[in-house]
Design a protein around this motif. Structure first.
Motif, PDB file in Angstrom:
ATOM      1  N   CYS A 149      23.894  28.959   0.439  1.00  0.00           N
ATOM      2  CA  CYS A 149      22.784  29.119   1.377  1.00  0.00           C
ATOM      3  C   CYS A 149      23.418  29.121   2.757  1.00  0.00           C
ATOM      4  O   CYS A 149      24.179  28.209   3.094  1.00  0.00           O
ATOM      5  CB  CYS A 149      21.783  27.974   1.234  1.00  0.00           C
TER       6      CYS A 149
ATOM      7  N   GLN B 195      14.433  32.558  -7.023  1.00  0.00           N
ATOM      8  CA  GLN B 195      15.838  32.341  -7.374  1.00  0.00           C
ATOM      9  C   GLN B 195      16.055  32.421  -8.886  1.00  0.00           C
ATOM     10  O   GLN B 195      17.083  32.916  -9.348  1.00  0.00           O
ATOM     11  CB  GLN B 195      16.286  30.977  -6.852  1.00  0.00           C
TER      12      GLN B 195
ATOM     13  N   PRO C 270      18.686  38.631  -2.657  1.00  0.00           N
ATOM     14  CA  PRO C 270      18.683  37.402  -1.861  1.00  0.00           C
ATOM     15  C   PRO C 270      17.363  37.189  -1.115  1.00  0.00           C
ATOM     16  O   PRO C 270      16.700  38.152  -0.719  1.00  0.00           O
ATOM     17  CB  PRO C 270      19.840  37.603  -0.877  1.00  0.00           C
TER      18      PRO C 270
ATOM     19  N   ASP D 190      18.529  31.601  -0.131  1.00  0.00           N
ATOM     20  CA  ASP D 190      19.896  32.101   0.045  1.00  0.00           C
ATOM     21  C   ASP D 190      20.308  32.070   1.510  1.00  0.00           C
ATOM     22  O   ASP D 190      21.497  31.951   1.817  1.00  0.00           O
ATOM     23  CB  ASP D 190      20.002  33.541  -0.480  1.00  0.00           C
TER      24      ASP D 190
END
Length: 216
Positions: free
Chosen positions: A6, A155, A161, A182
């Motif tokens: 992240c 996710q 992303p 992300d």
């Protein structure tokens, strides 16, 4: 096994009276810790003002491997040498943005709190989708409020992303990183941080690390 990531996605203040001075602040912030991208998002300005801002900021950012994303304007993103463009639901469509910037630049799409909009954007080829706002924000009017669970579901089910945006600060970043973002998009949480932008980047990256450690 690939460890989850992240990363920070900074957004400029809505007004830059002195782009060169801002570029210096940006250099200090980026040198303080990991930053993936910077979105240039200026309100109610003409093309010349945008061009001056990009000219001042782009070299500083790209020299540090920070992607430069222009908000709303795929035509200018291509013309001014940006790495990509971010479009909202009321801006150019993904298809139009892609046509204007070409195949090699990034196109990100605002999807508010809608998994449906995000799936449409991802299936069309968007490089990332942005969800939010997750918290109250003074930087931009936010028509929707998103729940962090949206990040977790995304996710688990999608490869594209996702960016979490809206009121993100060092105090609340940990939960968004843990939930599955992300990227964390931050504006006032960096530029208005009491100890300065560099300290904000350090604090945000520390919070992200704590959140990633919680991600099961």
């Amino acid at each position: 096994m690939t460890l989850p990531l992240c990363r920070l996605y900074l957004i400029t203040p809505p007004r830059l009276d002195d782009p060169t001075e801002f570029a210096d602040a940006l250099a200090g912030a980026v040198d303080a810790g990991d930053v993936a991208a910077l979105q240039i998002r200026l309100k109610d300005v003409d093309d010349e003002t945008i061009a001056r801002a990009v000219a001042a900021i782009r070299t500083v950012a790209q020299a540090r491997d920070v992607a430069v994303i222009l908000n709303d304007r795929p035509d200018l993103a291509a013309a001014l040498g940006c790495d990509g463009v971010h479009v909202g639901q009321s801006d150019a469509s993904y298809a139009e943005a892609r046509r204007l910037v070409g195949p090699d630049r990034m196109v990100g799409v605002t999807c508010h709190d809608s998994r449906h909009l995000a799936m449409e954007a991802a299936e069309a080829g968007a490089d990332y989708v942005a969800f939010g706002a997750f918290f109250p924000t003074t930087t931009k009017d936010a028509p929707t409020r998103a729940d962090p669970e949206l990040l977790s579901i995304w996710q688990e089910t999608m490869q594209t992303p996702c960016v979490a945006i809206g009121g993100v600060t060092a105090e609340n970043a940990r939960g968004l990183a843990a939930a599955g973002a992300d990227f964390l998009a931050v504006s006032a949480g960096v530029w208005a941080y009491p100890q300065g932008p560099a300290a904000a980047v350090r604090a945000l990256n520390a919070a992200i690390a704590e959140g990633l450690a919680e991600r099961g």
